[in-house]
Motif scaffolding. Sequence first.
Motif, PDB file in Angstrom:
ATOM      1  N   SER A 195       0.858  -1.188   0.000  1.00 13.67           N
ATOM      2  CA  SER A 195       0.000   0.000   0.000  1.00 13.67           C
ATOM      3  C   SER A 195       0.889   1.231   0.000  1.00 13.67           C
ATOM      4  CB  SER A 195      -0.937   0.004   1.205  1.00 13.67           C
ATOM      5  OG  SER A 195      -0.200   0.029   2.410  1.00 13.67           O
TER       6      SER A 195
ATOM      7  N   GLU B  99      -7.138   0.385  -6.401  1.00 16.11           N
ATOM      8  CA  GLU B  99      -6.429  -0.873  -6.168  1.00 16.11           C
ATOM      9  C   GLU B  99      -5.945  -1.425  -7.507  1.00 16.11           C
ATOM     10  OE1 GLU B  99      -7.946  -5.080  -4.797  1.00 16.11           O
ATOM     11  OE2 GLU B  99      -7.446  -3.898  -3.006  1.00 16.11           O
TER      12      GLU B  99
ATOM     13  N   THR C 151      -2.595  -1.531  -3.106  1.00 12.75           N
ATOM     14  CA  THR C 151      -3.577  -0.483  -2.812  1.00 12.75           C
ATOM     15  C   THR C 151      -2.889   0.878  -2.819  1.00 12.75           C
ATOM     16  OG1 THR C 151      -4.858  -2.010  -1.459  1.00 12.75           O
ATOM     17  CG2 THR C 151      -5.290   0.339  -1.168  1.00 12.75           C
TER      18      THR C 151
END
Length: 301
Positions: A191, A242, A265
């Motif tokens: 992420s 995403e 993400t």
Amino acid sequence: PVQLGVKLAYQPTKLVWQLSKLGNAISPNSDVVQTNPKAIDTIKVKGNDYFRFQLPQSYQFKDSGEYEVTVVSTNPTLDRCDQSEDIKFIVNVRNKPKAQFSFTHSGCIADSVYFSASSSAANGFDINKWNWTFPDGTTSNLQNPVTKLPAAGNNSITLKAISAEGCVGDTIITVATNARPTAAFDASALSLCEGGSVIVTDKSTISGGAPINSWYWDLGNGTSVTTTNNTPQTITYPTYKEYTVRHAVASSNTCVSDTISTPITVYANPKPDFTYPAGCLPVDGVVKFTSATTVPDGQAI
């Protein structure tokens, strides 16, 4: 096995096959008496008719070598007191052909194996028939068959080579096959904020055979790349959402791993903003500022 036969220029009334003279060199080795034998056919030799007689069963010689077979033939026209004559012929028994074959294979279970059998045996036979048996029970009578093997590991291939004389030799060769490569990779982050970068590093493996020589990446941002080395890939994601990174490797055009994937993400960057009262400063000179910052993807600040 061999069938014994003799050709005569006349129709005998009796044939005595003296196989017992060969002892244990032949099996079975009992004498055979044929009364009023029937010819299996008639052939011409230099313009003369000959009758061909043959024993009904097959015989097996124990070892290679030359063996003299005696057949006593009886006919009233023969100029001997017992109206018979000894017919002798030599059976030349050779060692069975030495079946030989080679193969070409990448080592991967997904790739075909190319077999090649010799048309001559090392001990002098000319081979004109080939019977192959593969581990999955399939067979082939081609000289140079192509097939895929059913399982990774050691696979036994059997070849029966048959000579022009009908002699059969066989051999077994083991062909080792390996599983397809296994794709794997690490990501430096799963992420990050929009505009950031991720480095993905290949960790794929292969158990044997040809090495991995092709690396495929789908970076999830509309870019895909196939390389001939496992150099890490740097990916920049300009917008939040995403993404899915997909990866596969290969050691040949057909020996390809399954495709694996990992989600990445990317979060939206906050959009700074604030409000304050319009007009003149309050008497105390204190102005209250209120944050109006938002995050497009709804994250809490």
